[in-house]
Design an enzyme around this catalytic site. Structure first.
Site, PDB file in Angstrom:
ATOM      1  N   LYS A  71     -11.582  -2.048  -5.017  1.00 23.98           N
ATOM      2  CA  LYS A  71     -12.590  -0.998  -5.186  1.00 23.98           C
ATOM      3  C   LYS A  71     -11.984   0.363  -5.475  1.00 23.98           C
ATOM      4  CE  LYS A  71     -13.580  -1.422  -0.277  1.00 23.98           C
ATOM      5  NZ  LYS A  71     -12.247  -1.417   0.311  1.00 23.98           N
ATOM      6  N   LYS A 102       0.830  -1.222   0.000  1.00 20.84           N
ATOM      7  CA  LYS A 102       0.000   0.000   0.000  1.00 20.84           C
ATOM      8  C   LYS A 102       0.855   1.259   0.000  1.00 20.84           C
ATOM      9  CE  LYS A 102      -4.399  -1.736   0.712  1.00 20.84           C
ATOM     10  NZ  LYS A 102      -5.778  -1.552   0.962  1.00 20.84           N
ATOM     11  N   LYS A 126      -5.297  -8.105  -7.665  1.00 20.12           N
ATOM     12  CA  LYS A 126      -6.609  -8.278  -7.024  1.00 20.12           C
ATOM     13  C   LYS A 126      -7.608  -7.227  -7.522  1.00 20.12           C
ATOM     14  CE  LYS A 126      -7.480  -6.988  -2.777  1.00 20.12           C
ATOM     15  NZ  LYS A 126      -7.830  -6.815  -1.374  1.00 20.12           N
TER      16      LYS A 126
HETATM   17  N1  AQP Z   1     -10.928  -9.013  -5.058  1.00 26.35           N
HETATM   18  C1  AQP Z   1     -11.200  -9.641  -3.928  1.00 26.35           C
HETATM   19  N2  AQP Z   1     -11.387 -10.969  -3.928  1.00 26.35           N
HETATM   20  C2  AQP Z   1     -11.669 -11.634  -2.771  1.00 26.35           C
HETATM   21  N3  AQP Z   1     -11.789 -11.033  -1.581  1.00 26.35           N
HETATM   22  C3  AQP Z   1     -11.608  -9.698  -1.532  1.00 26.35           C
HETATM   23  N4  AQP Z   1     -11.649  -8.814  -0.532  1.00 26.35           N
HETATM   24  C4  AQP Z   1     -11.430  -7.577  -1.024  1.00 26.35           C
HETATM   25  N5  AQP Z   1     -11.231  -7.630  -2.340  1.00 26.35           N
HETATM   26  C5  AQP Z   1     -11.324  -8.931  -2.700  1.00 26.35           C
HETATM   27  C6  AQP Z   1     -11.869  -9.181   0.857  1.00 26.35           C
HETATM   28  O1  AQP Z   1     -12.773  -8.264   1.457  1.00 26.35           O
HETATM   29  C7  AQP Z   1     -12.386  -8.049   2.812  1.00 26.35           C
HETATM   30  C8  AQP Z   1     -12.240  -6.617   3.168  1.00 26.35           C
HETATM   31  O2  AQP Z   1     -11.760  -5.810   2.151  1.00 26.35           O
HETATM   32  P1  AQP Z   1     -11.342  -4.294   2.395  1.00 26.35           P
HETATM   33  O3  AQP Z   1     -12.048  -3.452   1.409  1.00 26.35           O
HETATM   34  O4  AQP Z   1     -11.483  -3.904   3.799  1.00 26.35           O
HETATM   35  O5  AQP Z   1      -9.828  -4.285   2.100  1.00 26.35           O
HETATM   36  P2  AQP Z   1      -9.066  -4.601   0.813  1.00 26.35           P
HETATM   37  O6  AQP Z   1      -8.793  -6.072   0.819  1.00 26.35           O
HETATM   38  O7  AQP Z   1      -7.907  -3.667   0.786  1.00 26.35           O
HETATM   39  O8  AQP Z   1     -10.066  -4.295  -0.403  1.00 26.35           O
HETATM   40  P3  AQP Z   1      -9.825  -3.383  -1.654  1.00 26.35           P
HETATM   41  O9  AQP Z   1     -11.044  -3.389  -2.506  1.00 26.35           O
HETATM   42  O10 AQP Z   1      -8.524  -3.759  -2.322  1.00 26.35           O
HETATM   43  O11 AQP Z   1      -9.735  -1.991  -0.972  1.00 26.35           O
HETATM   44  P4  AQP Z   1      -8.868  -0.769  -1.371  1.00 26.35           P
HETATM   45  O12 AQP Z   1      -8.967  -0.640  -2.864  1.00 26.35           O
HETATM   46  O13 AQP Z   1      -9.487   0.359  -0.650  1.00 26.35           O
HETATM   47  O14 AQP Z   1      -7.488  -1.071  -0.889  1.00 26.35           O
HETATM   48  C9  AQP Z   1     -11.058  -8.786   3.028  1.00 26.35           C
HETATM   49  O15 AQP Z   1     -11.326 -10.005   3.689  1.00 26.35           O
HETATM   50  C10 AQP Z   1     -10.572  -8.998   1.639  1.00 26.35           C
HETATM   51  O16 AQP Z   1      -9.719 -10.110   1.508  1.00 26.35           O
END
Ligand code: AQP
Length: 337
Positions: free
Chosen positions: A203, A118, A200
């Site tokens: 969002k 990050k 991955k």
């Molecule tokens: N693409 C994904 N596939 C499977 N699981 C996912 N999770 C997120 N994206 C995927 C799971 O959702 C939970 C919480 O996600 P989060 O939004 O708190 O954190 P993150 O993993 O950092 O999600 P993003 O979308 O990638 O957020 P940003 O873009 O803001 O950094 C977790 O259990 C995660 O594994």
């Protein structure tokens, strides 16, 4: 808390309100939560405090925090049964995080790979909050004495840190925290970007075509899947190393239909990419359509969502306060008179 709940094991999980939720969140989080909610006492939070570790526009964060709650419910979380709340509504999260910060080694926090990723992604804003994100996550989990934490495999290291902190504290003082176990979603639950399938689906990805949002219309879903990057060749075989694009589409079809990877391969291999992409688009649209309708319906009743959040915060606070009070006492803080 009723007697039935007291005998149930506890789950805590949450999602950052840093963007609109995608099918990745459904596959990696909410789908599992729905399956677990009958057997566990569940606390599902909207992680707005985690979200500000990256830059947020205040009005968007405010709207999204409510959207995430509505999306949890739209995906099938039973709001009567599970506790839904916004992290910043329960001040104990910040309070316990501070205490745990003082029990976390600098080198220990530095080893977290998500921080490394990050801080590269957000190189213009590498803040201390981003660095201590896993400590806040540990506080989230330990406050509720969670037995199980459903997370994606990318969060395993953070759960390991949480376990270490809990064991350290319990050993230094006396048993205080339950040592949580991670609940990692099965194969195929990690959804990748439609445009860069080795990354991955996130969002906050600036390329909207890389994500299927849970509020996307059928037409948008069809279009995004049609434009999804595939691999050279024509085989429809699950192999994330050599065929990441097709494997990702197979994961989406698996999530939407429940069919195994082998069954999907048997059905589509040899028929070319176009009919497969069409089938994936249809199944994903069919999965998302009722979620989107329920979301819109829930979102049109903001007062009901506010009431739900008030009840959720009150319930979460009762549990969180109990744990924090014990911690404060053990470390030597004077109780207010
Ligand atoms: N693409 C994904 N596939 C499977 N699981 C996912 N999770 C997120 N994206 C995927 C799971 O959702 C939970 C919480 O996600 P989060 O939004 O708190 O954190 P993150 O993993 O950092 O999600 P993003 O979308 O990638 O957020 P940003 O873009 O803001 O950094 C977790 O259990 C995660 O594994």
């Amino acid at each position: 808390m009723n007697t039935e709940n007291q005998s149930k094991k506890i789950i805590l999980s949450g999602i950052q309100a840093s963007g609109d939720l995608t099918i990745g969140h459904y596959a990696g989080a909410m789908k599992n939560w729905v399956q677990l909610q009958d057997d566990y006492e569940c606390f599902f939070m909207v992680a707005d405090m985690h979200a500000i570790t990256t830059k947020q526009i205040p009005a968007d964060l405010r709207r999204r925090s409510i959207d995430v709650v509505a999306m949890y419910a739209a995906c099938g979380i039973n709001t009567e049964q599970s506790t839904l709340f916004i992290q910043s509504h329960v001040q104990e999260h910040a309070q316990l995080a501070w205490v745990l910060n003082c029990f976390t080694g600098f080198g220990e926090a530095q080893r977290m790979t998500q921080f490394k990723d990050k801080s590269q992604q957000h190189s213009e804003n590498v803040n201390v909050g981003l660095f201590s994100y896993p400590v806040l996550m540990a506080a989230d989990i330990l406050l509720y004495q969670a037995d199980l934490v459903p997370v994606g495999d990318d969060q395993k290291q953070h759960i390991e840190l949480t376990r270490n902190l809990a064991e350290r504290f319990n050993h230094l003082y006396s048993p205080t925290f339950i040592i949580p176990e991670p609940f990692i979603a099965k194969e195929g639950a990690r959804i990748m970007s439609l445009q860069e399938p080795k990354k991955k689906m996130s969002k906050s990805d600036p390329n909207q075509n890389s994500c299927i949002f849970l509020h996307d219309s059928d037409a948008v879903i069809r279009n995004k899947i049609k434009r999804a990057v595939t691999d050279s060749g024509t085989d429809i075989i699950y192999d994330i190393e050599t065929r990441p694009g097709i494997s990702n589409l197979m994961s989406l079809h698996h999530i939407a239909t429940g069919k195994s990877m082998q069954a999907i391969s048997d059905e589509f291999n040899g028929r070319g990419y176009a009919p497969f992409k069409e089938a994936v688009a249809e199944s994903v649209a069919e999965l998302i359509s009722p979620i989107r309708s329920r979301f819109e319906e829930l979102r049109s009743h903001p007062d009901e969502l506010s009431a739900l959040l008030k009840t959720g915060a009150d319930k979460a606070k009762r549990q969180a306060f109990k744990t924090l009070r014990k911690v404060y006492k053990k470390i030597g803080f004077v109780e207010p008179s």
